[in-house]
Scaffold this motif. Structure first.
Motif, PDB file in Angstrom:
ATOM      1  N   TRP A   1       1.236   4.191  -3.005  1.00  0.00           N
ATOM      2  CA  TRP A   1       1.095   5.625  -2.767  1.00  0.00           C
ATOM      3  C   TRP A   1       2.308   6.370  -3.314  1.00  0.00           C
ATOM      4  CZ3 TRP A   1      -2.586   8.965  -1.869  1.00  0.00           C
ATOM      5  CH2 TRP A   1      -3.796   8.516  -1.314  1.00  0.00           C
TER       6      TRP A   1
ATOM      7  N   LYS B   1     -14.740   5.276  10.185  1.00  0.00           N
ATOM      8  CA  LYS B   1     -13.709   6.265  10.550  1.00  0.00           C
ATOM      9  C   LYS B   1     -14.253   7.242  11.590  1.00  0.00           C
ATOM     10  CE  LYS B   1     -10.736   9.846   8.639  1.00  0.00           C
ATOM     11  NZ  LYS B   1     -10.389  10.644   7.474  1.00  0.00           N
TER      12      LYS B   1
ATOM     13  N   ILE C   1       5.485  12.536  -2.592  1.00  0.00           N
ATOM     14  CA  ILE C   1       4.903  12.328  -1.274  1.00  0.00           C
ATOM     15  C   ILE C   1       6.014  12.315  -0.221  1.00  0.00           C
ATOM     16  CG2 ILE C   1       4.962   9.789  -1.292  1.00  0.00           C
ATOM     17  CD1 ILE C   1       1.963   9.982  -0.245  1.00  0.00           C
TER      18      ILE C   1
ATOM     19  N   MET D   1       3.166  12.186   5.071  1.00  0.00           N
ATOM     20  CA  MET D   1       1.933  12.019   4.300  1.00  0.00           C
ATOM     21  C   MET D   1       1.598  10.542   4.136  1.00  0.00           C
ATOM     22  SD  MET D   1       2.852  15.002   1.545  1.00  0.00           S
ATOM     23  CE  MET D   1       1.628  14.627   0.336  1.00  0.00           C
ATOM     24  N   LEU D   2       2.620   9.709   3.904  1.00  0.00           N
ATOM     25  CA  LEU D   2       2.390   8.261   3.776  1.00  0.00           C
ATOM     26  C   LEU D   2       1.772   7.693   5.049  1.00  0.00           C
ATOM     27  CD1 LEU D   2       5.591   7.060   1.927  1.00  0.00           C
ATOM     28  CD2 LEU D   2       3.239   6.821   1.125  1.00  0.00           C
TER      29      LEU D   2
ATOM     30  N   THR E   1      -0.985  14.109  -8.341  1.00  0.00           N
ATOM     31  CA  THR E   1      -0.867  15.478  -7.839  1.00  0.00           C
ATOM     32  C   THR E   1       0.192  16.319  -8.533  1.00  0.00           C
ATOM     33  OG1 THR E   1       0.795  14.926  -6.178  1.00  0.00           O
ATOM     34  CG2 THR E   1      -1.540  14.657  -5.538  1.00  0.00           C
TER      35      THR E   1
ATOM     36  N   GLN F   1       0.839  -1.193   0.000  1.00  0.00           N
ATOM     37  CA  GLN F   1       0.000   0.000   0.000  1.00  0.00           C
ATOM     38  C   GLN F   1       0.885   1.258   0.000  1.00  0.00           C
ATOM     39  OE1 GLN F   1      -2.243   0.594   3.628  1.00  0.00           O
ATOM     40  NE2 GLN F   1      -3.828   1.755   2.576  1.00  0.00           N
TER      41      GLN F   1
ATOM     42  N   GLN G   1      -0.059   9.227   7.189  1.00  0.00           N
ATOM     43  CA  GLN G   1      -1.449   9.685   7.269  1.00  0.00           C
ATOM     44  C   GLN G   1      -2.345   8.944   6.277  1.00  0.00           C
ATOM     45  OE1 GLN G   1      -0.717  13.831   6.504  1.00  0.00           O
ATOM     46  NE2 GLN G   1      -0.531  14.342   8.679  1.00  0.00           N
ATOM     47  N   LYS G   2      -1.891   8.813   5.043  1.00  0.00           N
ATOM     48  CA  LYS G   2      -2.711   8.198   3.993  1.00  0.00           C
ATOM     49  C   LYS G   2      -2.962   6.713   4.248  1.00  0.00           C
ATOM     50  CE  LYS G   2      -2.858  11.733   1.022  1.00  0.00           C
ATOM     51  NZ  LYS G   2      -4.086  12.451   0.788  1.00  0.00           N
ATOM     52  N   THR G   3      -1.978   6.025   4.845  1.00  0.00           N
ATOM     53  CA  THR G   3      -2.095   4.579   5.039  1.00  0.00           C
ATOM     54  C   THR G   3      -2.435   4.193   6.478  1.00  0.00           C
ATOM     55  OG1 THR G   3       0.271   4.296   5.479  1.00  0.00           O
ATOM     56  CG2 THR G   3      -0.434   4.163   3.166  1.00  0.00           C
ATOM     57  N   TYR G   4      -2.621   5.184   7.348  1.00  0.00           N
ATOM     58  CA  TYR G   4      -2.895   4.934   8.764  1.00  0.00           C
ATOM     59  C   TYR G   4      -1.802   4.049   9.376  1.00  0.00           C
ATOM     60  CZ  TYR G   4      -7.439   6.930   7.719  1.00  0.00           C
ATOM     61  OH  TYR G   4      -8.445   7.783   7.315  1.00  0.00           O
TER      62      TYR G   4
ATOM     63  N   TYR H   1       1.193   8.871  -6.287  1.00  0.00           N
ATOM     64  CA  TYR H   1       1.012  10.245  -5.820  1.00  0.00           C
ATOM     65  C   TYR H   1       1.487  11.284  -6.842  1.00  0.00           C
ATOM     66  CZ  TYR H   1       0.388  13.989  -2.441  1.00  0.00           C
ATOM     67  OH  TYR H   1      -0.035  15.129  -1.808  1.00  0.00           O
TER      68      TYR H   1
END
Length: 151
Positions: A40, A143, A52, A56-57, A48, A36, A59-62, A44
């Motif tokens: 990203w 969530k 990345i 940020m990784l 965008t 995962q 945050q995006k992947t928890y 990314y």
């Protein structure tokens, strides 16, 4: 409580889906979470126009910072990626795949995308739309519940 028992099959099917992705990732020496993270990093810039960061990784992947950092460190040692200076924030470096890393990530991404598309083709367009809509709605509600409990 009856409602929970009714919903249990959906949770079990999601667990099976995560296990399928875990099995696929292992074919490339990865874990589902690291795959995962890799996707990203790969996608990314396409989405965008920018690279990345590790923050940020996470945050995006928890994921924890440690999990992200371990993957980044391993892939840097293999020559799959490099860290670039971030002119907007010197504390958070940008992550860019090398040519070798891009080829590696692309091979994995193309294979899983092919299988996902073939599997999705078993559903009608309406079924795909409904599945997507309901999954997004469920994930947003889950969530929200988790944030209420842990924020």
């Amino acid at each position: 409580m009856t409602r929970n028992l009714t919903f249990n099959p959906y949770i079990r099917s999601m667990d099976e889906q995560f296990s399928l992705y875990e099995w696929f990732a292992r074919q490339y020496g990865l874990q589902r979470k690291s795959m995962q993270i890799l996707f990203w990093i790969k996608r990314y810039p396409e989405m965008t126009g920018d690279y990345i960061t590790q923050k940020m990784l996470a945050q995006k992947t928890y994921s924890s910072k440690q999990v992200v950092n371990a993957a980044i460190k391993s892939w840097r040692q293999k020559g799959y990626l490099q860290l670039l200076e971030n002119p907007r924030d010197k504390r958070h470096k940008f992550i860019r795949l090398t040519t070798e890393g891009q080829s590696w990530a692309e091979e994995i991404y193309q294979k899983i995308s092919f299988m996902e598309n073939r599997a999705a083709a078993e559903l009608s367009k309406d079924e795909q739309d409904l599945l997507n809509k309901l999954t997004i709605k469920y994930n947003a509600a889950l969530k929200q519940e988790m944030e209420k409990m842990y924020d």
